[in-house]
Design a protein around this motif. Sequence first.
Motif, mmCIF file in Angstrom:
data_model
loop_
_atom_site.group_PDB
_atom_site.id
_atom_site.type_symbol
_atom_site.label_atom_id
_atom_site.label_comp_id
_atom_site.label_asym_id
_atom_site.label_seq_id
_atom_site.Cartn_x
_atom_site.Cartn_y
_atom_site.Cartn_z
ATOM 1 N N LEU A 75 0.820 -1.213 0.000
ATOM 2 C CA LEU A 75 0.000 0.000 0.000
ATOM 3 C C LEU A 75 0.857 1.267 0.000
ATOM 4 N N VAL A 76 1.975 1.248 0.717
ATOM 5 C CA VAL A 76 2.867 2.424 0.723
ATOM 6 C C VAL A 76 3.362 2.705 -0.686
ATOM 7 N N GLN A 82 0.741 6.968 -6.696
ATOM 8 C CA GLN A 82 -0.376 7.892 -6.887
ATOM 9 C C GLN A 82 0.086 9.350 -6.733
ATOM 10 N N GLU A 83 0.929 9.606 -5.744
ATOM 11 C CA GLU A 83 1.426 10.979 -5.546
ATOM 12 C C GLU A 83 2.270 11.407 -6.732
ATOM 13 N N CYS A 84 3.134 10.525 -7.208
ATOM 14 C CA CYS A 84 4.010 10.869 -8.325
ATOM 15 C C CYS A 84 3.228 11.208 -9.588
ATOM 16 N N LEU A 85 2.034 10.579 -9.752
ATOM 17 C CA LEU A 85 1.228 10.807 -10.953
ATOM 18 C C LEU A 85 0.116 11.826 -10.731
ATOM 19 N N GLY A 86 0.154 12.531 -9.579
ATOM 20 C CA GLY A 86 -0.758 13.654 -9.367
ATOM 21 C C GLY A 86 -2.050 13.329 -8.658
ATOM 22 N N ASP A 87 -2.270 12.090 -8.246
ATOM 23 C CA ASP A 87 -3.493 11.725 -7.528
ATOM 24 C C ASP A 87 -3.246 11.873 -6.031
ATOM 25 N N ASN A 88 -3.244 13.122 -5.565
ATOM 26 C CA ASN A 88 -2.860 13.396 -4.175
ATOM 27 C C ASN A 88 -3.917 12.914 -3.180
ATOM 28 N N PHE A 89 -5.181 13.139 -3.493
ATOM 29 C CA PHE A 89 -6.231 12.676 -2.585
ATOM 30 C C PHE A 89 -6.205 11.147 -2.463
ATOM 31 N N GLY A 90 -6.096 10.479 -3.618
ATOM 32 C CA GLY A 90 -6.019 9.019 -3.590
ATOM 33 C C GLY A 90 -4.780 8.534 -2.864
ATOM 34 N N SER A 91 -3.679 9.249 -3.004
ATOM 35 C CA SER A 91 -2.440 8.872 -2.331
ATOM 36 C C SER A 91 -2.595 8.942 -0.814
ATOM 37 N N ILE A 92 -3.227 10.024 -0.342
ATOM 38 C CA ILE A 92 -3.449 10.166 1.105
ATOM 39 C C ILE A 92 -4.334 9.031 1.621
ATOM 40 N N GLU A 93 -5.389 8.720 0.871
ATOM 41 C CA GLU A 93 -6.294 7.646 1.281
ATOM 42 C C GLU A 93 -5.556 6.312 1.371
ATOM 43 N N ALA A 123 1.960 14.679 -0.248
ATOM 44 C CA ALA A 123 0.639 14.834 -0.860
ATOM 45 C C ALA A 123 -0.129 15.984 -0.219
ATOM 46 N N SER A 124 -0.019 16.128 1.103
ATOM 47 C CA SER A 124 -0.704 17.230 1.780
ATOM 48 C C SER A 124 -0.128 18.572 1.355
ATOM 49 N N ASN A 125 1.189 18.640 1.189
ATOM 50 C CA ASN A 125 1.825 19.882 0.729
ATOM 51 C C ASN A 125 1.377 20.225 -0.690
ATOM 52 N N ASN A 126 1.256 19.203 -1.543
ATOM 53 C CA ASN A 126 0.777 19.448 -2.904
ATOM 54 C C ASN A 126 -0.627 20.025 -2.916
ATOM 55 N N LEU A 127 -1.424 19.624 -1.932
ATOM 56 C CA LEU A 127 -2.797 20.137 -1.827
ATOM 57 C C LEU A 127 -2.868 21.424 -1.004
ATOM 58 N N LYS A 128 -1.676 21.935 -0.610
ATOM 59 C CA LYS A 128 -1.545 23.180 0.166
ATOM 60 C C LYS A 128 -2.151 23.055 1.565
ATOM 61 N N ASN A 129 -2.205 21.824 2.064
ATOM 62 C CA ASN A 129 -2.593 21.599 3.463
ATOM 63 C C ASN A 129 -1.306 21.600 4.290
ATOM 64 N N TYR A 130 -0.748 22.819 4.463
ATOM 65 C CA TYR A 130 0.602 22.948 5.012
ATOM 66 C C TYR A 130 0.703 22.473 6.454
ATOM 67 N N ASN A 131 -0.312 22.731 7.269
ATOM 68 C CA ASN A 131 -0.233 22.297 8.672
ATOM 69 C C ASN A 131 -0.213 20.769 8.762
ATOM 70 N N ASP A 132 -1.081 20.118 7.970
ATOM 71 C CA ASP A 132 -1.084 18.650 7.956
ATOM 72 C C ASP A 132 0.256 18.115 7.446
ATOM 73 N N GLN A 301 -3.498 13.463 -15.238
ATOM 74 C CA GLN A 301 -3.782 13.304 -13.806
ATOM 75 C C GLN A 301 -5.167 12.693 -13.592
ATOM 76 N N ASN A 302 -6.151 13.185 -14.371
ATOM 77 C CA ASN A 302 -7.510 12.633 -14.238
ATOM 78 C C ASN A 302 -7.548 11.167 -14.647
ATOM 79 N N GLU A 303 -6.806 10.864 -15.713
ATOM 80 C CA GLU A 303 -6.752 9.480 -16.168
ATOM 81 C C GLU A 303 -6.133 8.588 -15.096
ATOM 82 N N ALA A 304 -5.055 9.100 -14.487
ATOM 83 C CA ALA A 304 -4.401 8.333 -13.420
ATOM 84 C C ALA A 304 -5.358 8.120 -12.251
ATOM 85 N N LYS A 305 -6.077 9.192 -11.870
ATOM 86 C CA LYS A 305 -7.024 9.072 -10.761
ATOM 87 C C LYS A 305 -8.095 8.041 -11.077
#
Length: 563
Positions: A75-76, A82-93, A123-132, A301-305
């Motif tokens: 899973l890691v 997923q992060e490398c291909l731009g699916d940040n939300f999916g990567s976090i999940e 992935a959180s930094n990519n989504l600008k969730n800097y505190n997380d 990115q959408n295709e990857a997601k």
Amino acid sequence: MQKSIFYFLLMIMFSCSEKESEKKNLPVKEQTNPFYEKAFVLLDQDKQHSAFVYFDKARELFLKRNDSFGAGKSLVNMAIIQECLGDNFGSIETSLAASEFFEEKNPAHFSFLFSNYNNLGVASNNLKNYNDASNFYRKALSFTNDSIDKMMIDNNIAVIFHNQKKYSEAVEIYKKLVDSIGKENKFYPKMLLNYNRSKWFQNPEYNPVSNYHHVIKMSQSNGDNWTTDAAYSYLSVYYLDKNTDSSEYYARKMLRLAKRLKYPSDQLEALQNLIKLTNGKESLQYFDEYSKIQDSVISSQNEAKNQFALIRFESEKAKTENLRLQKEHAMQQYQVNQQKLMIWLMIVVFLMITVVTAFWIKRRRERMILQANNNLQEQHLNFSKKVHDVVANGLYEVISTIENQNEIPKEKILDKLELMYEKSRDLSYSNESETNFNKRISGLVHSFDNDETPIIIIGNEPGFWENIANDKKEDLFQIIRELLVNMRKHSAATQVILRFVQDHQFYEIFYSDNGIGLPENIIEKNGFTNIKSRLKEMYATMDIQNREIGMKISIRWQENSDA
């Protein structure tokens, strides 16, 4: 350049290509999952989507083996792809799902816990969730003592400070990193580049150009095009408001190098600057190119997601289907066991009933045989007397005729013999046989009855035959005898049942056995043909149920009450 090149390279080094260090930390016996090994081969071939599929298959195989650590490792790696291909939300999940399989007090899990929390931070930094992102990076630090790992996390935290416009905090971290690693370290140009960028953002009066050019020389001598690309980006941004020609110059160099590196994010950044710095047709060309690349990036990115979501969906669907099949199999097995239990119970009950029935039949047969022998002896006495009266006297008359008449016609002798024959025949079918026809049937049945094939008679009472015409009695006698003869010759039965039933004017004789049935050619032979002929004359019907095991025959007719 919004994402520092050092930050990017470290993510590539420690996220997308961490398999080498992973293998060093794994016992040999844990590297036996073929899907897991195949996934790394595909990563080496830059086939990240296919690698994701095989990591997912590896996860399933690990789970089947009850290897939760292996499932977490898979899973890691899936989350990092997923992060490398731009699916940040999916990567976090996926990373959060992976964390459930690791033990934070088990040192063998530390390297993967570090990679997992680091990926959550990226992935959180990519989504600008800097505190997380900052919290995840600090969590990752608690699972490593490696100096390079710590340097990477410090750099990532500094990037967050820079993105939050906390330039002083970023400069402080970069200053410590630059001073600690030394100029001979391969990471020194990257650290120096990021340090000068944050320092210039902290103090707009500061001039980082000379250090930028120094970084370019060092990175070019080291063959580090990624750092050179980042330096072009920073120079273009620096000159954007100061010298548009210089800004355009470095933007063009950045665009050419980014295309060579096949890095669309930096291509977009360079084109964005060139759109601002050029006019007319040239600016429009850059804008068209920017739009195409951006559309391609978004589409990719959408295709990857979608692909990742579909892969996980199909995997869960297959898992659900497998669980359903397992449940159905368990239910079927339960039903089979229940059926087996019922069969055994039925066998036991059947055996008990068989034993009791056999004992009862034996006792009944003994009584019936004794009674039949007594009746037969009595009949023999009566019959002997009648034979003497009818046959002996008739023979004496014939002898006397021959003795006393010298020329007696042949026809007369034949007539006398025929008359004697008729009398003897009448003797065989005497009124006693007609009035006690049930006994005649019983005698017929008993002649075929033996220990190997017992014959059970039901309903053969005098009242059944009382209103049946004599000619029909004779036909029925011959039909029953034909059935019993065929039974003895062909059926190999071990039990026969004859049942006589009267319902007002309707009569029915049921015959059944447990033999092998009768071949079709036997049914069409003379015996059954004679039966059908007799039944036709009686206006009776016959229903034959000929099976592989056993045969049933029903003969039904109607008698008038005044018959």
